[in-house]
Design a protein around this motif. Structure first.
Motif, PDB file in Angstrom:
ATOM      1  N   ARG A 114       0.829  -1.210   0.000  1.00 48.85           N
ATOM      2  CA  ARG A 114       0.000   0.000   0.000  1.00 48.85           C
ATOM      3  C   ARG A 114       0.861   1.256   0.000  1.00 48.85           C
ATOM      4  NH1 ARG A 114      -4.815  -1.929   4.180  1.00 48.85           N
ATOM      5  NH2 ARG A 114      -6.066  -3.020   2.605  1.00 48.85           N
ATOM      6  N   ARG A 115       2.076   1.159   0.552  1.00 46.31           N
ATOM      7  CA  ARG A 115       2.968   2.304   0.527  1.00 46.31           C
ATOM      8  C   ARG A 115       3.403   2.636  -0.898  1.00 46.31           C
ATOM      9  NH1 ARG A 115       5.660   0.297   5.363  1.00 46.31           N
ATOM     10  NH2 ARG A 115       7.477  -0.295   4.139  1.00 46.31           N
ATOM     11  N   LEU A 116       3.271   1.661  -1.794  1.00 42.76           N
ATOM     12  CA  LEU A 116       3.596   1.892  -3.195  1.00 42.76           C
ATOM     13  C   LEU A 116       2.471   2.602  -3.943  1.00 42.76           C
ATOM     14  CD1 LEU A 116       5.265  -1.515  -4.158  1.00 42.76           C
ATOM     15  CD2 LEU A 116       6.408   0.683  -3.832  1.00 42.76           C
ATOM     16  N   ALA A 117       1.325   2.783  -3.287  1.00 48.20           N
ATOM     17  CA  ALA A 117       0.167   3.374  -3.969  1.00 48.20           C
ATOM     18  C   ALA A 117       0.481   4.764  -4.505  1.00 48.20           C
ATOM     19  CB  ALA A 117      -1.038   3.419  -3.031  1.00 48.20           C
ATOM     20  N   ASP A 118       1.253   5.563  -3.745  1.00 50.42           N
ATOM     21  CA  ASP A 118       1.598   6.901  -4.222  1.00 50.42           C
ATOM     22  C   ASP A 118       2.390   6.827  -5.525  1.00 50.42           C
ATOM     23  OD1 ASP A 118       0.313   8.081  -2.122  1.00 50.42           O
ATOM     24  OD2 ASP A 118       2.123   8.437  -0.932  1.00 50.42           O
ATOM     25  N   ARG A 119       3.294   5.848  -5.625  1.00 48.59           N
ATOM     26  CA  ARG A 119       4.075   5.697  -6.858  1.00 48.59           C
ATOM     27  C   ARG A 119       3.171   5.273  -8.012  1.00 48.59           C
ATOM     28  NH1 ARG A 119       9.541   2.509  -4.777  1.00 48.59           N
ATOM     29  NH2 ARG A 119       9.817   3.681  -2.844  1.00 48.59           N
ATOM     30  N   VAL A 120       2.230   4.367  -7.730  1.00 46.09           N
ATOM     31  CA  VAL A 120       1.297   3.946  -8.775  1.00 46.09           C
ATOM     32  C   VAL A 120       0.496   5.144  -9.257  1.00 46.09           C
ATOM     33  CG1 VAL A 120      -0.596   2.404  -9.387  1.00 46.09           C
ATOM     34  CG2 VAL A 120       1.122   1.639  -7.762  1.00 46.09           C
ATOM     35  N   GLU A 121       0.042   5.996  -8.330  1.00 42.07           N
ATOM     36  CA  GLU A 121      -0.745   7.162  -8.703  1.00 42.07           C
ATOM     37  C   GLU A 121       0.067   8.117  -9.579  1.00 42.07           C
ATOM     38  OE1 GLU A 121      -2.181   8.802  -5.074  1.00 42.07           O
ATOM     39  OE2 GLU A 121      -3.632   7.184  -4.739  1.00 42.07           O
ATOM     40  N   ARG A 122       1.337   8.318  -9.250  1.00 41.85           N
ATOM     41  CA  ARG A 122       2.174   9.207 -10.063  1.00 41.85           C
ATOM     42  C   ARG A 122       2.349   8.645 -11.474  1.00 41.85           C
ATOM     43  NH1 ARG A 122       5.329   9.605  -5.273  1.00 41.85           N
ATOM     44  NH2 ARG A 122       6.920   8.217  -6.132  1.00 41.85           N
ATOM     45  N   ILE A 123       2.588   7.329 -11.553  1.00 40.11           N
ATOM     46  CA  ILE A 123       2.804   6.697 -12.856  1.00 40.11           C
ATOM     47  C   ILE A 123       1.528   6.750 -13.695  1.00 40.11           C
ATOM     48  CG2 ILE A 123       3.194   4.456 -13.971  1.00 40.11           C
ATOM     49  CD1 ILE A 123       5.186   3.865 -11.665  1.00 40.11           C
ATOM     50  N   THR A 124       0.380   6.425 -13.089  1.00 40.81           N
ATOM     51  CA  THR A 124      -0.877   6.450 -13.852  1.00 40.81           C
ATOM     52  C   THR A 124      -1.216   7.872 -14.286  1.00 40.81           C
ATOM     53  OG1 THR A 124      -2.163   6.550 -11.784  1.00 40.81           O
ATOM     54  CG2 THR A 124      -1.833   4.386 -12.768  1.00 40.81           C
ATOM     55  N   THR A 125      -1.015   8.836 -13.415  1.00 41.43           N
ATOM     56  CA  THR A 125      -1.308  10.227 -13.770  1.00 41.43           C
ATOM     57  C   THR A 125      -0.459  10.675 -14.949  1.00 41.43           C
ATOM     58  OG1 THR A 125      -1.965  10.785 -11.504  1.00 41.43           O
ATOM     59  CG2 THR A 125      -1.310  12.613 -12.946  1.00 41.43           C
ATOM     60  N   ARG A 126       0.816  10.298 -14.931  1.00 43.31           N
ATOM     61  CA  ARG A 126       1.714  10.675 -16.030  1.00 43.31           C
ATOM     62  C   ARG A 126       1.228  10.102 -17.365  1.00 43.31           C
ATOM     63  NH1 ARG A 126       6.791   8.958 -14.092  1.00 43.31           N
ATOM     64  NH2 ARG A 126       7.092   7.274 -15.596  1.00 43.31           N
ATOM     65  N   HIS A 127       0.783   8.848 -17.338  1.00 46.69           N
ATOM     66  CA  HIS A 127       0.339   8.223 -18.584  1.00 46.69           C
ATOM     67  C   HIS A 127      -1.047   8.715 -19.009  1.00 46.69           C
ATOM     68  CE1 HIS A 127       3.767   5.615 -17.844  1.00 46.69           C
ATOM     69  NE2 HIS A 127       3.665   5.269 -19.113  1.00 46.69           N
ATOM     70  N   LEU A 128      -1.907   9.023 -18.051  1.00 52.79           N
ATOM     71  CA  LEU A 128      -3.202   9.603 -18.407  1.00 52.79           C
ATOM     72  C   LEU A 128      -3.021  11.005 -18.994  1.00 52.79           C
ATOM     73  CD1 LEU A 128      -5.265   8.449 -15.304  1.00 52.79           C
ATOM     74  CD2 LEU A 128      -5.496   7.587 -17.646  1.00 52.79           C
ATOM     75  N   ASP A 129      -2.082  11.771 -18.444  1.00 48.51           N
ATOM     76  CA  ASP A 129      -1.777  13.089 -19.012  1.00 48.51           C
ATOM     77  C   ASP A 129      -1.290  12.948 -20.456  1.00 48.51           C
ATOM     78  OD1 ASP A 129      -2.432  14.269 -16.603  1.00 48.51           O
ATOM     79  OD2 ASP A 129      -0.352  14.577 -15.966  1.00 48.51           O
ATOM     80  N   ALA A 130      -0.420  11.951 -20.681  1.00 48.40           N
ATOM     81  CA  ALA A 130       0.098  11.731 -22.034  1.00 48.40           C
ATOM     82  C   ALA A 130      -1.020  11.322 -22.987  1.00 48.40           C
ATOM     83  CB  ALA A 130       1.189  10.668 -22.001  1.00 48.40           C
ATOM     84  N   MET A 131      -1.941  10.493 -22.512  1.00 48.25           N
ATOM     85  CA  MET A 131      -3.083  10.104 -23.347  1.00 48.25           C
ATOM     86  C   MET A 131      -3.929  11.322 -23.704  1.00 48.25           C
ATOM     87  SD  MET A 131      -4.275   6.536 -21.474  1.00 48.25           S
ATOM     88  CE  MET A 131      -5.905   6.580 -22.252  1.00 48.25           C
ATOM     89  N   GLU A 132      -4.154  12.190 -22.723  1.00 47.61           N
ATOM     90  CA  GLU A 132      -4.982  13.376 -22.979  1.00 47.61           C
ATOM     91  C   GLU A 132      -4.304  14.302 -23.981  1.00 47.61           C
ATOM     92  OE1 GLU A 132      -8.031  16.069 -20.375  1.00 47.61           O
ATOM     93  OE2 GLU A 132      -6.287  15.211 -19.368  1.00 47.61           O
TER      94      GLU A 132
END
Length: 398
Positions: A114-132
């Protein structure tokens, strides 16, 4: 009268990309354990019932060693499989399996993942931004489903940021069904060499990641490199397949996406239902080490049992109306991660990734939809992990 051995139903029905092969349900409904003939002539068993698969995977009298198995699919090896390579926990038994498992289990706790959740959120946000920024339409597998878990494996193993793009490209080649066998082998060898170099570097300068942490144990460099390769193979392709196929399932079941947007508790339950419903790692296997009676049937020493995980997770004795995708269902007790001593070590990491990646995708793109008819979405076939080759999607720009 002795039952006539069946062949494994392995072809999925046309137009039913999420359902197990249709021949499995009638077998399960007649009896949860069926005599089965393997392509090499071996006569073993097929387990289709939820309780039966769960019992066999929990019983130490059944072995997971590859060299004791018979392949259930046509085109498999005619002779015995080779033993598991160093570090491959799936294909070994106690005490070797117990030793590796104990060293790794404390590093895959729920709290730590669960401590890795912040890293997952950063990675997903970066890729969602790229998709947009790219705008519709695109292939979700290439843009999102594969790179997100690939980068998380990089984070887990401690791959330096400068090397992560190369790592991701090579991993994509290894797991791409349209890569030639020569390309896959060459890419895997290069990946293994990368992991081995990481281990050597972390011996000299320990780092705060899984491989760096494990250098403080009695594992050899060869074992550490093997474990790194195993975690890559076990954790990347499966999670990528779940993100892609899970998105496809939600897009073809109107109204279901709401559960992913309704908050963490609802999203957690939705992910468990997708794991149950899709069961992407659709079969497993065990071989009896001694005579064992299961469900009133005598399984003799040396007989292989194929475990139909997809059929077990659609067992109406365990899940009411099991062929319906219901993201509000309480789907606890599914066998998507296996059961017993070999239950997936990285299941909590996979859950964290899915619980972040899927809700974030449907929240960022509320009008997300398929860019082609469902029947034109290309599936991966004849692979151990069910998934998609591509997922063309589009959405309305803001």
């Amino acid at each position: 009268m002795p039952q006539e051995p069946v062949r494994l139903p392995h072809e999925r029905a046309a137009g039913c990309p999420f359902d197990p092969p249709p021949g499995l349900a009638p077998l399960r409904d007649r009896r949860p354990l069926t005599r089965m003939r393997y392509p090499d002539g071996h006569v073993g068993w097929l387990a289709t019932g939820h309780a039966t698969v769960r019992a066999i995977t929990a019983d130490p009298r059944f072995s997971s060693r590859y060299e004791l198995m018979h392949s259930p699919l046509p085109g498999g090896p005619d002779g015995p499989l080779p033993p598991a390579p160093v570090g491959d926990l799936t294909g070994m038994d106690a005490p070797e399996h117990t030793r590796y498992r104990r060293l790794l289990a404390g590093r895959f706790t729920v709290r730590r993942m669960r401590r890795l959740a912040d890293r997952v959120e950063r990675i997903t946000t970066r890729h969602l931004d790229a998709m947009e920024r790219r705008g519709p339409a695109l292939d979700l597998v290439e843009a999102y489903a594969h790179p997100v878990p690939a980068l998380m494996i990089c984070e887990l193993l401690g791959v330096p940021e400068a090397e992560q793009d190369l790592f991701i490209r090579r991993s994509a080649t290894v797991f791409a069904p349209d890569s030639s066998p020569e390309e896959q082998v060459a890419a895997y060898i290069r990946l293994t060499e990368c992991v081995r170099e990481l281990v050597v570097a972390k011996r000299e300068h320990p780092t705060d990641d899984l491989l760096g942490d494990l250098t403080g144990t009695d594992l050899t460099d060869e074992e550490l490199a093997g474990i790194g390769g195993f975690l890559l193979a076990a954790g990347l392709d499966t999670t990528a397949a779940m993100i892609g196929l899970g998105t496809f399932a939600v897009l073809t079941h109107p109204g279901q996406a709401a559960a992913l947007r309704a908050g963490p508790e609802s999203a957690d339950g939705a992910v468990e239902e997708l794991l149950r419903y899709l069961s992407i790692a659709h079969t497993g296997a065990r071989t009896a080490l001694e005579d064992v009676t299961v469900d009133g049937q005598l399984i003799r020493a040396g007989e292989t049992v194929t475990l139909a995980i997809g059929a077990a997770n659609r067992d109406p004795a365990r899940f009411p109306d099991p062929d319906t995708l219901d993201l509000d269902r309480r789907a606890t007790g599914h066998l998507a991660f296996g059961h017993g001593a070999h239950q997936c070590l990285g299941q909590q990491l996979a859950r964290v990734e899915l619980r972040v990646a899927l809700p974030a995708l449907f929240t960022r793109f509320p009008t997300l939809r398929l860019a082609v008819p469902p029947e034109e979405v290309p599936l991966r076939v004849n692979t151990s992990v069910h998934g998609l080759l591509r997922l063309p999607v589009t959405w309305d720009e803001r």
